[in-house]
Each structure stands twice: as C-alpha cells, then as structure tokens.
Write an enzyme that holds these catalytic residues in place. Sequence first.
Site, short mmCIF file in Angstrom:
data_model
loop_
_atom_site.label_atom_id
_atom_site.label_comp_id
_atom_site.label_asym_id
_atom_site.label_seq_id
_atom_site.Cartn_x
_atom_site.Cartn_y
_atom_site.Cartn_z
N GLU A 110 -19.43 -3.37 -25.04
CA GLU A 110 -19.52 -3.54 -26.49
C GLU A 110 -20.40 -4.73 -26.86
O GLU A 110 -21.12 -4.71 -27.85
CB GLU A 110 -18.13 -3.69 -27.11
CG GLU A 110 -17.22 -2.48 -26.94
CD GLU A 110 -17.83 -1.16 -27.38
OE1 GLU A 110 -18.73 -1.17 -28.26
OE2 GLU A 110 -17.44 -0.11 -26.83
N HIS B 145 -23.96 -3.64 -27.17
CA HIS B 145 -24.31 -3.04 -28.48
C HIS B 145 -24.57 -4.15 -29.50
O HIS B 145 -25.53 -4.10 -30.27
CB HIS B 145 -23.16 -2.17 -28.99
CG HIS B 145 -23.06 -0.83 -28.34
ND1 HIS B 145 -24.10 0.06 -28.30
CD2 HIS B 145 -22.03 -0.22 -27.70
CE1 HIS B 145 -23.71 1.17 -27.66
NE2 HIS B 145 -22.46 1.02 -27.29
ZN LIG Z 1 -21.11 2.40 -26.28
#
Ligand SMILES: [Zn+2]
Length: 708
Positions: free
Chosen positions: A500, A503
């Site tokens: 995460e 991202h």
């Molecule tokens: Zn992802």
Amino acid sequence: MHKKTVFRLFILMMLFGALIQPAAARESHQGGNPFFKAWTTPFRVPPFEKIKNSHFLPAFKEGIRREQIEIDAILASKAAPTFANTILPLDNSGIFLTELEAIFRSLLDAETNDELQRIAQQVEPLLAEHRDNITLNEKLFARVKAVYDQRDRLSLSTEERFQLELRYRHFIRNGALLDPKQKFKLREINQQLALLTLDFAKKVLAEDNRSRIVINNPADWIGLPPAVVAMGAETAKQLGLEDKWVYTVKVPSMTPFLQYSQKRELREQLHRLYFTRGDRDDELDNKENARRLANLRIVRARLLGYPSHADFVLEERMAKNPATVNAFLKQLWTPALKRAQNEAADLQSLIDKEKGNFQLASWDWWFYAEKLRQQKYAFDDTVLRPYFSLENIRQGIFTLCDKLWGLKFIPLKNMPVYHPEVEVYEAREADGRHLGVLYMDFHPRPGKRGGAWSGTLRDAYYQNGKRQAPISFLVCNFTRPTADAPALLSIDEVTTFFHEFGHSLRALLDDGRLRGRDGDIAWDIVELPSQIMENWALEPELLDLYARHYQTGQPIPTELVAKLKQAGLFNQGFETTEFLAAAILDMAWHSLTAVCDYDVRQFEKGVMEFIGLIPSIVSRYRTTYFKHIFSGGYSAGYYSYYWAGVLDKDAYEAFKEKGIFDKATAAAFRANILEKLGTEDPAELYRRFRGADPKIEPFLKSKGLIEE
Ligand SMILES: [Zn+2]
C-alpha cells in the site's frame, strides 16, 4: 476524474464572469460549510474537524453546478476548437468536485456511518447523471473530435497527444459516434447489463448464504484445531443454531475446514457446495444470467465497432488485445500445470502411504497440502511477529525510500484528522522541498471496511505553473497493540504495508502536469508500483536494518528468513493453475464474436478439457459464481493480476542486477514509472525504464515454475 490548473480557470472566469458571479453569491448563503471556504490548514489539507455529514450534499450539488459551468464555457467559445481552448479546460474542469468526492469516498471506506451511507445513495445518481451529461454532450464531443481530427498537424507533446487520444476514445467508447437509433440501442443494452449484473451478484450472495454444512456431533470435529471449532460454533450461534457447528463456502470458513477436517465425506460435501454455486438448476441458478451477459457484451462490442468484448476492454490496457493476453496465459499455463501435476503426485503418495486407498480429489487438496507443509516447513507465526513491530516496519519503509531516492518523512503533529488514530507525515525531497502529505490509518475499528487500500485526497496538479502537492493516504486493518506489546504484524501484514505504501508513493511522486491520472492508468500496470515494494520487504539486507526484536533489539535469525522464502514457493503449482484456469475461462467467454445459445456447463467443460486441467483442481472461479467478470468490472481483465506480477518481478530484476539500493535504477524507476504512469503508453514508459520489454522468467521463478 480530473483536476484543474487554476490558470485555465482564471481565463474562463475572465471570459465568463457573468456566469461565475452567481455562484459566488450563492456561496455566501452556505455559511458554515467548510467546502465553500478557502482552507487555511497546513498544506491545505481537508479541515476534517469542521466537516459534517450535512455539508456533503450541498457541496456535491455545488460541485456539479460548477463543473457544468466550466463545460458550458468551453462550448460557448466562438473560436475554432484547439487543444488549448477545448482539451485543456476539459482536463482542468471539475477540480472542486474531484477533491470533494475523494474526501467523501475516503470517509465512506475508513470512517463511515449510516448517515454517510444514506448520503452516498443520494449522491451516486446525481454523479452518474452529471457524468452522462458530459460524455453524451454532442456539442462537446464535436469540439473534441475536431481537435482529434487535426492531431497530426498540431505540435502536441507526447503527453498532450496521449491525453487527447484518451479523451476522444472515452467519448466513442461510450457511443458518441453512433446514430440516434444505435445510441438508443446502446442505452438499452447498458440498462439490461446493469440489471443482469445485479441479479448475478444477488444470486451468488444468496448461494453463499445458504451453502453450508451443519455439524451436530462433536465426533465430526476430528482434526479441527480449537480455533476452527470455535469459529464453527460462532457461525452456528449467529444463525441461531445452539450446540451445533457450521461451516460455510466463504473462504475464511471453508479453507480451514478443508485444511484440517479428517472427515473426507464432510470435506467433499462442503467443497461440492462451493463449486456448484449457481449451477444447481434451481431458483439461484446463474447459467442463464452468464449466457445473456456474455451475449449482450458481444452485441455491445460489435455495435461500437469491436470484434469482441475482450477487444473492446483490452484496447485501453497495456496488453492491448486478446492475442497478447492469450499468448501470455498460454506461456504460464504449461509450466504451472506441470508443477501442479507434480504436487498432485506428492499428495497422492501421502494418501497411499496412509493406506487411504482413494484418488486425490479437489476436496482433498487443502488437507494433504497442509500436512505436507507442516512436515516440510513447520515454523510458528508467533516466533516471527516479535521482529515485525509496526513502528519498525514503518521505519524500514522510510529507510528504504531514503536509500533509493533520498526521500524523508517527517511526522506532523496536531493535523486535522478524521480519527485520532490517524498519523500524518510530510514527505520531502532530498533537498528539503515539500513533496506531499501522507495519512496513515493502521488498525481496524467499527466504521472501517475490511482489507487495505491506498488513495488520494488530492492528486498533484499545476496552478500558475506551480505544482500543487498531493495528499495521499493508506488505510489498513493491522493487528492492534496490546497492553504489554506494540502492534506485532504477521508476514502478510508486513508485505501489505509495503504494498500500500507503494501506491501512496506513486501518488506523492506523480508530477501532475496533465490530469486525468488515476482513473486512466491502464489497470494491468497500476499494481506495478505497489507490488514491486513487496520485493524489498523480506530482503536480508533490508531486514537487517528494520526487523529487530521489539524487546531485545536482536536482528531476525537468518535461518528463519531462509525458511520463510522456501515456504513461499510451496503449493504454487496449485495456486497458479487454479488462477490461470479462471483467467483463461474469462478470456474464453469474452473473446466470443457471435451471439449464440451457449450451454454454459458444456462451454466451460470444453474450455477446461481443452487446456487439460486435472480433475483434482477446480478453476478458482467457475462461470456461475465468477463475480469478478460477471458483476465486478474485471471482464477480460482477470489476467491482469499476473500481468502486473510479471512487470514487478522483471522491474525488480533491474534492482537485483545493480544492487537492491542502487540509486541510478531507483532514479530511472521514478522518472519513467512513478512520475509518469497515466500520461503515456505504459509499454513505452516501461521500455524507457528497463531498456527492453518485460521478461516473464523472473515471474516464473518467483512462482517456482522454473529453477532459479
Ligand atoms: Zn494494490
């Protein structure tokens, strides 16, 4: 969704001052609504403590009105359409609405309540209608088309041209080139598809809820660990069944049962319930829905000028066309099946050794695989966790970003947050320049949905030539700290954190010169920045820097790390094969070019026979409960999980070749991928980073499908 350069807005306001003024007048009535005021918060973050549920609906109505004014201003131009007077202002329209929506949706996921959900139900149709008003606006399309038609004569930058083509295709993919009769038909098809999709999902849900086994006799627990027994009792209690144990076809309930139950007939019963969902020729049967969905998609694709639904979908993906995807899947299938056959043989010999006297069936796979796993790699999760405290992992990720790009993350105190547990950091470049703000929200609580995700409260954009910094967030449901220990994470949670964060990092590094970012990044590459981060998580060189015992400060023992790596390859033949079977089934349904009265069961059987799937493995999803492709937006797209896997493993090879902290490789990855995704052809961006197309071998190695 797209952001604005306010420079463009400024011109619009001068030209159409008369239109803008009433908006300003109206705002004065909105008194306490923080969405109608300039934010004076640090880095202009949302003033969460001032935002009330009641502020959203009026703000959405105002946002829609403002964007419509911006669109009308483009249409009011008497000048011939140009990139500057049509595409740029379109790209710059709706900034208020986009940021509002980002805040609203992030709260809906991370800190929701009944009222917010009710507001969402009011807002969704407003937004859908608003988007249609833009996409189906014939005058607007005419202007976009006029610019598009002269694209070869305009001296556009690569990014401008990419944006122009993307926008043009968006209109035609939604039917802008059709005549009125065809448009009517398209709308009819879309409505039918929407209804069938809903019905498909509803039936799968009903199947999930009714498909379960009930155990009456504790003798039938045999093999189940106490936690699995307790889970069965809990499920029974929820269903109002006292002194019974219930296991359902939902994965968290079914998998442990299949792993541990020594009652072969019960395993068979449960697994059969699982893979016959929607295929029992009763009121919840989904065969007719699947057939009609596949056929309607063919009709729509052909109406829009594509041979098949897969051609239509893949046009906007990195893979580009069905032939590329099919070749990709075929290349993986052969080694995966071979490995699965070897694994099946290992499991069969375990059965034979125990004098089981039966052939391995699909309901036996989990049970014997678990036995084998324990024999080969037994190690305990509780031994690992003390080396992975949340604080240490966060510091490990920051250290990695510093080593690769010189980035610094500085904690910010007293920031407006939507929940007191949320932590806020400022990201800075090596030279101290502000890069963006990052919110991190780690632990589960009521009002937060399950899983882990990352998003933005503001994407980067340019205003008067100056970059407006982004605000990103990541939200997880990690193990909480206890009274005597900090939050100690599982290995899965550790890699999720790295994922995460990847991202968020992309959002923070995004340049933002043209908008249209997130929604426009081809799906099959969007997971590259996140998945690649997972590679560093368990590298001994990095573990040595962050994985320290929370009490003793000792580094994690190397033999534990080695075991972890080996265990990662266990059962990969099975997992890869069942995944690929589903991806191939998806492509088979969506590569069809003619409407036909398909027998769904026969069609699927034919596909599985053609690829030679072994009887002890069932496709991860069968047609009648394949929600990803029949109600989830993944049609002709299920392959993309592995496609991104190939990209991330090949990209990480570049680091392994030069050293995992190599600054030059990191700089190239940043310049070509992290800053640029969504602004150019992704295949071209990737080649610029890697100097070549991605190779599949590193991915095959990571799955144990070829030797290291
Ligand atoms: Zn992802």
